[in-house]
Design a protein around this motif. Structure first.
Motif, PDB file in Angstrom:
ATOM      1  N   PHE A  23       0.832  -1.204   0.000  1.00 48.13           N
ATOM      2  CA  PHE A  23       0.000   0.000   0.000  1.00 48.13           C
ATOM      3  C   PHE A  23       0.866   1.254   0.000  1.00 48.13           C
ATOM      4  O   PHE A  23       0.523   2.247  -0.638  1.00 48.13           O
ATOM      5  N   ARG A  24       2.003   1.208   0.717  1.00 48.79           N
ATOM      6  CA  ARG A  24       2.910   2.354   0.712  1.00 48.79           C
ATOM      7  C   ARG A  24       3.416   2.623  -0.697  1.00 48.79           C
ATOM      8  O   ARG A  24       3.481   3.771  -1.148  1.00 48.79           O
ATOM      9  N   SER A  25       3.765   1.570  -1.409  1.00 47.32           N
ATOM     10  CA  SER A  25       4.232   1.712  -2.787  1.00 47.32           C
ATOM     11  C   SER A  25       3.118   2.239  -3.690  1.00 47.32           C
ATOM     12  O   SER A  25       3.356   3.041  -4.598  1.00 47.32           O
ATOM     13  N   TYR A  26       1.903   1.772  -3.432  1.00 44.36           N
ATOM     14  CA  TYR A  26       0.729   2.178  -4.229  1.00 44.36           C
ATOM     15  C   TYR A  26       0.450   3.677  -4.080  1.00 44.36           C
ATOM     16  O   TYR A  26       0.026   4.346  -5.029  1.00 44.36           O
ATOM     17  N   LEU A  27       0.716   4.219  -2.875  1.00 46.09           N
ATOM     18  CA  LEU A  27       0.371   5.612  -2.591  1.00 46.09           C
ATOM     19  C   LEU A  27       1.534   6.582  -2.799  1.00 46.09           C
ATOM     20  O   LEU A  27       1.313   7.772  -3.036  1.00 46.09           O
ATOM     21  N   THR A  28       2.766   6.091  -2.717  1.00 47.09           N
ATOM     22  CA  THR A  28       3.938   6.969  -2.681  1.00 47.09           C
ATOM     23  C   THR A  28       4.367   7.417  -4.077  1.00 47.09           C
ATOM     24  O   THR A  28       4.217   6.682  -5.063  1.00 47.09           O
ATOM     25  N   ASP A  29       4.907   8.643  -4.141  1.00 46.31           N
ATOM     26  CA  ASP A  29       5.504   9.215  -5.350  1.00 46.31           C
ATOM     27  C   ASP A  29       4.519   9.393  -6.497  1.00 46.31           C
ATOM     28  O   ASP A  29       4.911   9.429  -7.666  1.00 46.31           O
ATOM     29  N   ARG A  30       3.241   9.539  -6.173  1.00 45.49           N
ATOM     30  CA  ARG A  30       2.274   9.916  -7.208  1.00 45.49           C
ATOM     31  C   ARG A  30       2.324  11.426  -7.386  1.00 45.49           C
ATOM     32  O   ARG A  30       2.467  12.170  -6.407  1.00 45.49           O
ATOM     33  N   GLN A  31       2.194  11.871  -8.628  1.00 38.92           N
ATOM     34  CA  GLN A  31       2.303  13.294  -8.916  1.00 38.92           C
ATOM     35  C   GLN A  31       1.040  13.800  -9.609  1.00 38.92           C
ATOM     36  O   GLN A  31       0.292  13.033 -10.218  1.00 38.92           O
ATOM     37  N   GLN A  32       0.835  15.098  -9.496  1.00 37.98           N
ATOM     38  CA  GLN A  32      -0.330  15.704 -10.130  1.00 37.98           C
ATOM     39  C   GLN A  32       0.031  17.094 -10.643  1.00 37.98           C
ATOM     40  O   GLN A  32       1.007  17.697 -10.202  1.00 37.98           O
ATOM     41  N   PHE A  33      -0.777  17.570 -11.599  1.00 36.74           N
ATOM     42  CA  PHE A  33      -0.595  18.926 -12.113  1.00 36.74           C
ATOM     43  C   PHE A  33      -1.952  19.458 -12.552  1.00 36.74           C
ATOM     44  O   PHE A  33      -2.925  18.710 -12.692  1.00 36.74           O
ATOM     45  N   VAL A  34      -2.017  20.758 -12.762  1.00 36.95           N
ATOM     46  CA  VAL A  34      -3.246  21.419 -13.193  1.00 36.95           C
ATOM     47  C   VAL A  34      -3.024  21.974 -14.595  1.00 36.95           C
ATOM     48  O   VAL A  34      -1.982  22.580 -14.876  1.00 36.95           O
ATOM     49  N   SER A  35      -4.005  21.752 -15.462  1.00 39.38           N
ATOM     50  CA  SER A  35      -3.930  22.260 -16.832  1.00 39.38           C
ATOM     51  C   SER A  35      -5.098  23.206 -17.081  1.00 39.38           C
ATOM     52  O   SER A  35      -6.263  22.815 -16.929  1.00 39.38           O
ATOM     53  N   ILE A  36      -4.776  24.473 -17.436  1.00 45.26           N
ATOM     54  CA  ILE A  36      -5.808  25.480 -17.712  1.00 45.26           C
ATOM     55  C   ILE A  36      -5.461  26.180 -19.014  1.00 45.26           C
ATOM     56  O   ILE A  36      -4.370  26.763 -19.144  1.00 45.26           O
ATOM     57  N   GLY A  37      -6.373  26.123 -19.960  1.00 43.61           N
ATOM     58  CA  GLY A  37      -6.165  26.821 -21.225  1.00 43.61           C
ATOM     59  C   GLY A  37      -4.912  26.387 -21.960  1.00 43.61           C
ATOM     60  O   GLY A  37      -4.248  27.207 -22.599  1.00 43.61           O
ATOM     61  N   GLY A  38      -4.584  25.107 -21.853  1.00 43.60           N
ATOM     62  CA  GLY A  38      -3.404  24.602 -22.537  1.00 43.60           C
ATOM     63  C   GLY A  38      -2.101  24.808 -21.790  1.00 43.60           C
ATOM     64  O   GLY A  38      -1.046  24.354 -22.234  1.00 43.60           O
ATOM     65  N   GLU A  39      -2.144  25.494 -20.645  1.00 52.63           N
ATOM     66  CA  GLU A  39      -0.954  25.718 -19.831  1.00 52.63           C
ATOM     67  C   GLU A  39      -0.960  24.753 -18.647  1.00 52.63           C
ATOM     68  O   GLU A  39      -1.962  24.632 -17.939  1.00 52.63           O
ATOM     69  N   ASP A  40       0.165  24.053 -18.452  1.00 58.64           N
ATOM     70  CA  ASP A  40       0.280  23.066 -17.376  1.00 58.64           C
ATOM     71  C   ASP A  40       1.129  23.600 -16.236  1.00 58.64           C
ATOM     72  O   ASP A  40       2.145  24.271 -16.454  1.00 58.64           O
ATOM     73  N   SER A  41       0.699  23.298 -15.020  1.00 54.44           N
ATOM     74  CA  SER A  41       1.477  23.691 -13.849  1.00 54.44           C
ATOM     75  C   SER A  41       2.625  22.705 -13.637  1.00 54.44           C
ATOM     76  O   SER A  41       2.712  21.673 -14.309  1.00 54.44           O
ATOM     77  N   ASP A  42       3.498  23.030 -12.698  1.00 53.63           N
ATOM     78  CA  ASP A  42       4.581  22.111 -12.344  1.00 53.63           C
ATOM     79  C   ASP A  42       4.015  20.893 -11.631  1.00 53.63           C
ATOM     80  O   ASP A  42       2.961  20.959 -10.981  1.00 53.63           O
ATOM     81  N   LEU A  43       4.718  19.787 -11.730  1.00 55.29           N
ATOM     82  CA  LEU A  43       4.310  18.568 -11.047  1.00 55.29           C
ATOM     83  C   LEU A  43       4.562  18.697  -9.552  1.00 55.29           C
ATOM     84  O   LEU A  43       5.574  19.254  -9.128  1.00 55.29           O
TER      85      LEU A  43
END
Length: 243
Positions: A23-43
């Protein structure tokens, strides 16, 4: 859900060793970003929550909040997925001041539990309703949650049911009437163009589903719906619900 807290709770419930590491492996080091109008935020690294739409998501959430009820001493907690409410039934002949004190203690304990488990709560969206007989006046209850005063409402919507303070369910029945009229008009128009097997499908999806949902509650005669669990006991004037 904070990952480290979730893993500790899994370990407490017996999911330890290799299983906990999985479960630790399943949850760890997942990343996300936000995309608005074709512009992506940093991970950014995700330290809270589980992958949206995952099969394990609802189960892990239930495990995470499984001990919430232990911080509540006077009320009874009820959960439906992420919807939580507290129901307080006062004992016989209790003063309003004691009701207020007990409810505020429960809400303070609840807020402390949420903070300890790193869960945010929007106090302004929390609702208070006092169930009582029509001849019983509204008591003066100064109830606060995280510093925000909760104002009793005449009716609330809970799990698709509109519940009023006297449990007459008049508002819910009126809302349902409007839905059934629209469904009936749909059936009346469709019968000229669709075969009976498709009309049955429309009936069960658009009419029957609304008619039967929660009918064990609102379908009773108003005289048979009592604010108290035991009608023979006349000393309990009100029940309190926090959805």
């Amino acid at each position: 859900m904070h990952h480290s807290i979730l893993l500790d709770k899994l370990d407490h419930y017996g999911i330890s060793g290799v299983s906990n590491t999985w479960f630790r492996s399943y949850l760890t080091d997942r990343q996300q970003f936000v995309s608005i109008g074709g512009e992506d935020s940093d991970l950014t690294i995700t330290e809270h929550g589980v992958p949206q739409g995952s099969v394990l998501g609802p189960l892990l959430f239930l495990i995470y909040i499984n001990d919430l009820h232990q911080c509540i001493h006077n009320s009874t907690s009820f959960h439906f997925a992420d919807d939580t409410n507290l129901l307080y039934i006062p004992p016989n002949k209790i003063r309003n001041a004691n009701i207020v004190r007990r409810l505020n203690l429960d809400l303070k304990s609840l807020n402390n539990w949420l903070m300890a488990n790193k869960i945010s709560l929007n106090s302004s969206k929390t609702e208070l309703i006092v169930f009582r007989k029509k001849n019983v006046p509204m008591p003066n209850l100064k109830i606060k949650l995280n510093g925000v005063k909760l104002i009793p409402k005449h009716e609330i919507k809970y799990l698709g049911l509109t519940i009023d303070e006297h449990l007459t369910f008049k508002s819910h029945i009126n809302i349902m009437n409007s839905k059934l009229k629209r469904a009936n008009n749909l059936l009346a128009l469709s019968r000229h163009y669709l075969p009976s097997n498709l009309l049955k499908q429309i009936y069960y999806s658009q009419f029957h589903s609304h008619l039967t949902y929660g009918c064990q509650v609102w379908g009773q005669k108003p005289a048979a719906i009592k604010p108290n669990d035991n009608p023979s006991k006349k000393g309990r004037p009100l029940d309190v619900l926090f959805p």
